[in-house]
Structure formats: structure tokens, C-alpha cells
Design a protein around this motif. Structure first.
Motif, PDB file in Angstrom:
ATOM      1  N   VAL A   1      85.098  12.203  48.562  1.00 47.19           N
ATOM      2  CA  VAL A   1      85.825  12.284  47.295  1.00 47.19           C
ATOM      3  C   VAL A   1      85.070  13.220  46.354  1.00 47.19           C
ATOM      4  CG1 VAL A   1      86.789  10.954  45.371  1.00 47.19           C
ATOM      5  CG2 VAL A   1      86.675   9.936  47.661  1.00 47.19           C
ATOM      6  N   THR A   2      85.413  14.514  46.407  1.00 41.31           N
ATOM      7  CA  THR A   2      84.782  15.515  45.551  1.00 41.31           C
ATOM      8  C   THR A   2      85.838  16.490  45.051  1.00 41.31           C
ATOM      9  OG1 THR A   2      84.291  16.920  47.484  1.00 41.31           O
ATOM     10  CG2 THR A   2      82.545  15.426  46.725  1.00 41.31           C
ATOM     11  N   TRP A   3      85.513  17.166  43.948  1.00 42.79           N
ATOM     12  CA  TRP A   3      86.396  18.212  43.430  1.00 42.79           C
ATOM     13  C   TRP A   3      85.592  19.450  43.112  1.00 42.79           C
ATOM     14  CZ3 TRP A   3      86.578  20.537  38.510  1.00 42.79           C
ATOM     15  CH2 TRP A   3      85.721  19.977  37.556  1.00 42.79           C
ATOM     16  N   THR A   4      86.290  20.582  42.986  1.00 43.83           N
ATOM     17  CA  THR A   4      85.612  21.858  42.826  1.00 43.83           C
ATOM     18  C   THR A   4      86.535  22.853  42.134  1.00 43.83           C
ATOM     19  OG1 THR A   4      84.371  23.565  44.043  1.00 43.83           O
ATOM     20  CG2 THR A   4      86.386  22.767  45.043  1.00 43.83           C
ATOM     21  N   GLY A   5      86.076  24.095  42.026  1.00 38.34           N
ATOM     22  CA  GLY A   5      86.926  25.180  41.547  1.00 38.34           C
ATOM     23  C   GLY A   5      87.760  25.714  42.700  1.00 38.34           C
ATOM     24  N   ASN A   6      87.775  27.008  42.871  1.00 38.01           N
ATOM     25  CA  ASN A   6      88.607  27.625  43.919  1.00 38.01           C
ATOM     26  C   ASN A   6      87.856  27.631  45.252  1.00 38.01           C
ATOM     27  OD1 ASN A   6      90.658  28.899  45.221  1.00 38.01           O
ATOM     28  ND2 ASN A   6      90.648  30.739  43.961  1.00 38.01           N
ATOM     29  N   ASN A   7      87.824  26.465  45.887  1.00 46.26           N
ATOM     30  CA  ASN A   7      87.023  26.236  47.096  1.00 46.26           C
ATOM     31  C   ASN A   7      87.774  25.231  47.958  1.00 46.26           C
ATOM     32  OD1 ASN A   7      85.187  25.071  48.944  1.00 46.26           O
ATOM     33  ND2 ASN A   7      83.446  25.339  47.575  1.00 46.26           N
ATOM     34  N   ARG A   8      88.166  25.625  49.147  1.00 50.81           N
ATOM     35  CA  ARG A   8      89.052  24.810  49.987  1.00 50.81           C
ATOM     36  C   ARG A   8      88.341  23.734  50.802  1.00 50.81           C
ATOM     37  NH1 ARG A   8      91.932  29.722  49.709  1.00 50.81           N
ATOM     38  NH2 ARG A   8      94.192  29.437  49.466  1.00 50.81           N
ATOM     39  N   THR A   9      87.059  23.523  50.599  1.00 51.65           N
ATOM     40  CA  THR A   9      86.355  22.544  51.428  1.00 51.65           C
ATOM     41  C   THR A   9      86.254  21.173  50.759  1.00 51.65           C
ATOM     42  OG1 THR A   9      84.152  23.148  50.589  1.00 51.65           O
ATOM     43  CG2 THR A   9      84.998  24.389  52.493  1.00 51.65           C
ATOM     44  N   HIS A  10      86.880  20.986  49.604  1.00 54.08           N
ATOM     45  CA  HIS A  10      86.804  19.721  48.866  1.00 54.08           C
ATOM     46  C   HIS A  10      88.153  19.011  48.849  1.00 54.08           C
ATOM     47  CE1 HIS A  10      82.753  20.381  46.993  1.00 54.08           C
ATOM     48  NE2 HIS A  10      83.040  21.610  47.399  1.00 54.08           N
ATOM     49  N   MET A  11      88.157  17.759  48.446  1.00 58.74           N
ATOM     50  CA  MET A  11      89.396  16.980  48.392  1.00 58.74           C
ATOM     51  C   MET A  11      90.344  17.535  47.331  1.00 58.74           C
ATOM     52  SD  MET A  11      89.994  12.911  47.662  1.00 58.74           S
ATOM     53  CE  MET A  11      90.234  13.141  45.878  1.00 58.74           C
TER      54      MET A  11
ATOM     55  N   ARG B   1      81.502  18.467  39.146  1.00 50.24           N
ATOM     56  CA  ARG B   1      82.110  19.492  40.007  1.00 50.24           C
ATOM     57  C   ARG B   1      81.048  19.988  40.985  1.00 50.24           C
ATOM     58  NH1 ARG B   1      83.161  23.941  36.512  1.00 50.24           N
ATOM     59  NH2 ARG B   1      81.526  25.201  37.476  1.00 50.24           N
ATOM     60  N   TYR B   2      81.414  20.090  42.240  1.00 47.88           N
ATOM     61  CA  TYR B   2      80.475  20.577  43.255  1.00 47.88           C
ATOM     62  C   TYR B   2      80.946  21.939  43.762  1.00 47.88           C
ATOM     63  CZ  TYR B   2      78.567  15.836  43.386  1.00 47.88           C
ATOM     64  OH  TYR B   2      77.997  14.619  43.052  1.00 47.88           O
ATOM     65  N   ASP B   3      80.181  22.955  43.535  1.00 46.64           N
ATOM     66  CA  ASP B   3      80.552  24.308  43.955  1.00 46.64           C
ATOM     67  C   ASP B   3      79.767  24.695  45.210  1.00 46.64           C
ATOM     68  OD1 ASP B   3      82.325  24.593  41.783  1.00 46.64           O
ATOM     69  OD2 ASP B   3      80.648  25.111  40.468  1.00 46.64           O
ATOM     70  N   ILE B   4      79.948  23.890  46.257  1.00 50.39           N
ATOM     71  CA  ILE B   4      79.251  24.153  47.518  1.00 50.39           C
ATOM     72  C   ILE B   4      80.246  24.120  48.661  1.00 50.39           C
ATOM     73  CG2 ILE B   4      77.112  23.120  46.670  1.00 50.39           C
ATOM     74  CD1 ILE B   4      77.787  20.644  48.425  1.00 50.39           C
ATOM     75  N   ASP B   5      79.836  24.619  49.802  1.00 49.61           N
ATOM     76  CA  ASP B   5      80.623  24.519  51.034  1.00 49.61           C
ATOM     77  C   ASP B   5      80.407  23.126  51.617  1.00 49.61           C
ATOM     78  OD1 ASP B   5      81.654  24.578  53.606  1.00 49.61           O
ATOM     79  OD2 ASP B   5      80.814  26.534  54.115  1.00 49.61           O
ATOM     80  N   MET B   6      81.420  22.261  51.491  1.00 51.13           N
ATOM     81  CA  MET B   6      81.256  20.885  51.947  1.00 51.13           C
ATOM     82  C   MET B   6      81.054  20.778  53.454  1.00 51.13           C
ATOM     83  SD  MET B   6      81.081  18.543  49.650  1.00 51.13           S
ATOM     84  CE  MET B   6      81.585  17.039  50.504  1.00 51.13           C
ATOM     85  N   TYR B   7      81.581  21.743  54.190  1.00 50.86           N
ATOM     86  CA  TYR B   7      81.423  21.682  55.645  1.00 50.86           C
ATOM     87  C   TYR B   7      79.987  21.978  56.065  1.00 50.86           C
ATOM     88  CZ  TYR B   7      86.539  21.877  55.578  1.00 50.86           C
ATOM     89  OH  TYR B   7      87.871  21.632  55.348  1.00 50.86           O
ATOM     90  N   ALA B   8      79.293  22.806  55.267  1.00 56.09           N
ATOM     91  CA  ALA B   8      77.914  23.175  55.601  1.00 56.09           C
ATOM     92  C   ALA B   8      76.885  22.357  54.828  1.00 56.09           C
ATOM     93  CB  ALA B   8      77.696  24.667  55.326  1.00 56.09           C
ATOM     94  N   GLU B   9      77.233  21.955  53.594  1.00 56.34           N
ATOM     95  CA  GLU B   9      76.234  21.320  52.733  1.00 56.34           C
ATOM     96  C   GLU B   9      76.647  19.963  52.185  1.00 56.34           C
ATOM     97  OE1 GLU B   9      74.032  24.439  50.188  1.00 56.34           O
ATOM     98  OE2 GLU B   9      76.101  25.168  50.259  1.00 56.34           O
ATOM     99  N   GLY B  10      77.734  19.416  52.693  1.00 56.00           N
ATOM    100  CA  GLY B  10      78.221  18.147  52.186  1.00 56.00           C
ATOM    101  C   GLY B  10      77.212  17.017  52.259  1.00 56.00           C
TER     102      GLY B  10
END
Length: 439
Positions: free
Chosen positions: A312-322, A366-375
């Protein structure tokens, strides 16, 4: 109000499909000759609710599906037939658990707050062989098939026919593509009011399946129909407007902090906060089947990414978050999958969002990271349910969300979903035989 008898005479319609959607997303209809539609428009078509996936018994009186004449659609591929969405009524009272009624009530709740929710959805589907066991195009084998030019053109006849129909219906379709899995496609049309989007979503599923059958294929919106491939999502793009539908209430300049930086107003931030607050419970609605959890908790796919959240995370323009906020005044909820009930999807978004506004919910960091690599680096963010049982339990524990959706609906939905789960776990599978027969 549209007079359905006059509509039939003007358009050459011979039959009407009076249609409603049950709790499991099943589309139910009666085929009514145009000569009888005037009476049906007044009184509704009779159904035995127990015979569909509704929490009713054989002893209940007739359930009447009363057509909403403003939502009539003439079938482009069979113009002598018109489909019309209906509201379920029993003994003069609306059936509270019926999904379209749940959504209509919540639209009314939003209106009381001076808000009008508009949404668009991205409905993904696979084109399979008629048996449903493999993709229909044997040449569609690329490791990264997304936007594959040759593959989409090999299915041009199916995709273009569906798009032509959406153009004819005035939906404003604007792009079609081959998606991230072999055999998978996505078609997009313009966003609109939540009820319009829900009705179009429901009709879209019917239309895609019908056109696929016409071409000797089978279309499925199942979340994870092919092991190892990306699953079918149904991402929802959400914006909230003033009642005039012209002023975006999410895009005003009163936002602050991390939500303000990505273009959300204070009210928009609280609406998003409601989505985050209720996310684990939302999954029981947005991911409603046993198979759903093979998508949101999937290992890496052949293409390299699942494109589905598990945290359960949100972000800016980043498709790896919910949730991602791609631009001012709107956000994309990436949790729902292809099995989602078109009406309950819209209803639960509004319910969670209104809850957030009323409680001034904070969406969190807000988490501005790649969730697949750094989740794995994120601490404290809730995980989405691992299976349908966990989702049902999370829903049951969320008294606020249940109350927003309606106690009658929530009790019925949980009861029916627990029956489905119990049916699943009592099933003796091939896996059990293959792995435990000799233990």
C-alpha cells in the motif's frame, strides 16, 4: 426520459436485453420483445434473485429489474437488439445489495458533499483459443510483447471491430494496444461520470466477449489466466469535480506538502488518504476472486514485471506503486483486476474517498522509488492481502468502509464470498495429488 418503445420504433429494435449485474459480476438479462417493452419500462422484468449470485432465498418474492432508459445501447453488431442497464427492486423497494444500486446511492452521498466523481478505466483482456487453455495467436511469442506492432495487426479484425463500435456509440475511444502479456490487449475510451463508466465497462465486457466469439476466439478478463504472463489489470483513473462537472476539485492550488507537489488539492489529498486508509479492505472488492491473488502477489513475469502492486504505497508518475499521481487533479488506482465488478469498483472508490474526506485522512508519505527493485527498503507500509480469505477478513474488520457501502450489501457480499472461498478450499486439486499423494 427516453421512451423505450419509441426508441425501438425509431431504431428498428426488435428485442431489448434488460440487464443487471450480480454480486459476483455475472451479467444477467432477459430478452424482451419490443412490443412488451412499455410495460417492462414501467414495472420491470421479473427474476428469481436466488438463481443468480445474490444473497436471496427461493422464498423471496420476484425481483424486478427496472430498466434505466437513459442507459440504453443498441448492439452495433446486432442492431435489432438493444441492451439496457437496470436497477433491481423488490416489492417496491430497491434491493440494497444490488451493485448498481450501491453505486447510485454513493453517487448521491458524494453529491451531498458537492462532489461529482468521474473515472476512466483500462480494461485488459486476453484473446484465447475457444477452450480457454492457451493464447489464440501462436506467433505471439515475444519476451517483451507490449505494443508489438505485428501482434496487434494479426488481431486487427477483432480489435478494430470493437473500436469501430465504440466510435459509433460515441464513447470517444482513443487508443488500442497489445499489452504486456502475449495474447493480451487493452482498449481505452474517454472518462465520464462514475455511473456512465460503470455501465460502459459492463457493456464493454459483454461486447468484447461477443465479438471474440464471432471470430472463433474466447476473450477473458480473468486476472491471471496464463501462468508466467502479466495478469489482467483494470486500472481506474479518478478525478472529482464540482457538481457542475466543469471545475476539478482535486486540481485547485490549495494543496500542500507531498500531495500538493504533484498537483492534488487538500480535498484531493484526503480522498487519496481514504483510498490508502482502506486499501487492504478494498482488495476484497477490487480483487474479488481466488485467482486475483495470483496477479497482485505474482513472481516476476516473462516480460520482467508484473505491473501489479503488493504494497500500500503511492507516488508521482511511477507505475510500480498501488497509486500513482500522473498529473494535477487526478490519480490512478492500479489495484483492481479484470474480475472486478464494474459497479462495485466505482462504488468502493467513492466510499473510501468520501471516508477520507470526512475523516481528513492523511495518505502518508510519497515514495519515489522503483518498488520492484527497492520495495524491500520501505518499512511500515501495509502489505496487500495474500489471498481472498485475507481480503475478506480485512474487509470484515473495516467497519467504516462497510458502513459506507451499506450494511446490507456488506453482510451479503461477505457471506457470498465466504461461500466461494469454502468451495475453493474444499476442492481436491491436481497439485495436491501431484505433491502429497505419497507423503
Amino acid at each position: 426520459m427516453t421512451d423505450l418503445a419509441a426508441f425501438a420504433k425509431e431504431k428498428g429494435v426488435k428485442y431489448f436485453m434488460i440487464s443487471y449485474t450480480d454480486l459476483f459480476g455475472g451479467q444477467r438479462a432477459k430478452l424482451v420483445p419490443a412490443q412488451a417493452i412499455a410495460g417492462m419500462q414501467e414495472d420491470g422484468a421479473g427474476f428469481a434473485g436466488f438463481a443468480t449470485w445474490l444473497d436471496l432465498t427461493p422464498a423471496h418474492p420476484d425481483m424486478l429489474a427496472v430498466p434505466d432508459p437513459e442507459m440504453v445501447i443498441q448492439l452495433p453488431w446486432k442492431p435489432e437488439v438493444a441492451w439496457v442497464a437496470a436497477n433491481c427492486v423488490m416489492e417496491g423497494v430497491e434491493v440494497e445489495q444490488a451493485p448498481r444500486n450501491v453505486l447510485r446511492r454513493l453517487i448521491g452521498e458524494a453529491a451531498k458533499e458537492g462532489l461529482r466523481v468521474k473515472t476512466g478505466i483500462e480494461a485488459e483482456f486476453f484473446l484465447l483459443t475457444p477452450e480457454g487453455t492457451e493464447i489464440s495467436d501462436p506467433a505471439d511469442t515475444a519476451a517483451k510483447p507490449c505494443y508489438d506492432q505485428q501482434a496487434v495487426m494479426r488481431r486487427y479484425d477483432v480489435i478494430s471491430e470493437i473500436c469501430d463500435y465504440m466510435l459509433e456509440l460515441g464513447w470517444g475511444p482513443y487508443q488500442n494496444d497489445h499489452e504486456d502479456a502475449n495474447g493480451q490487449f487493452e482498449m481505452n475510451w474517454e472518462f465520464d461520470d462514475a455511473l456512465v463508466t460503470a455501465d460502459r465497462h459492463s457493456f464493454f465486457k459483454f461486447m468484447v466477449k461477443s465479438v471474440a466469439e464471432k471470430h472463433g476466439l474466447r476473450a477473458t478478463f480473468m486476472p491471471k489466466p496464463i501462468e508466467g504472463l502479466t495478469g489482467n489489470g483494470c486500472h481506474a483513473h479518478v478525478s472529482v469535480w464540482d457538481l457542475d462537472g466543469k471545475t476539478n476539485a482535486f486540481a485547485s492550488k490549495d494543496g500542500s506538502g507531498q500531495t500538493g507537489e504533484v498537483g492534488l488539492s487538500e480535498q484531493g489529498a484526503h480522498f487519496l488518504g481514504g483510498i490508502m486508509k482502506h486499501a487492504e479492505a478494498l482488495a476484497a472488492i477490487t480483487n474479488p476472486t481466488v485467482n486475483s491473488y495470483k496477479r497482485i502477489n505474482a513472481p516476476r513475469t516473462i516480460s520482467g514485471a508484473t505491473w501489479a502492486p503488493n504494497t500500500v504505497t503511492w507516488t508521482g508518475n511511477n507505475r510500480t506503486h498501488m497509486v500513482r499521481v500522473p498529473g494535477p487533479g487526478r490519480f490512478e488506482l492500479r489495484l483492481p483486476d479484470g474480475a472486478v465488478n464494474p459497479y462495485l469498483l466505482q462504488a468502493v472508490i467513492i466510499a473510501a474517498g468520501l471516508s477520507g474526506i470526512r475523516s481528513k485522512a492523511d495518505p502518508g508519505p510519497r515514495y519515489d522509488i522503483d518498488m520492484y527493485a527497492e520495495g524491500h527498503k520501505i518499512e511500515g507500509a501495509p502489505k496487500l492481502p495474500l489471498n481472498m480469505l485475507d481480503a475478506i477478513r480485512a474487509f470484515d474488520a473495516d467497519a467504516e468502509l462497510k458502513a459506507m457501502l451499506g450494511d446490507d450489501f456488506s453482510a451479503s457480499y461477505m457471506k457470498m464470498k465466504m461461500q466461494e472461498w469454502n468451495s475453493f478450499v474444499s476442492h481436491f486439486s491436481h497439485w495436491e495429488r501431484d505433491n502429497t499423494l505419497d507423503i
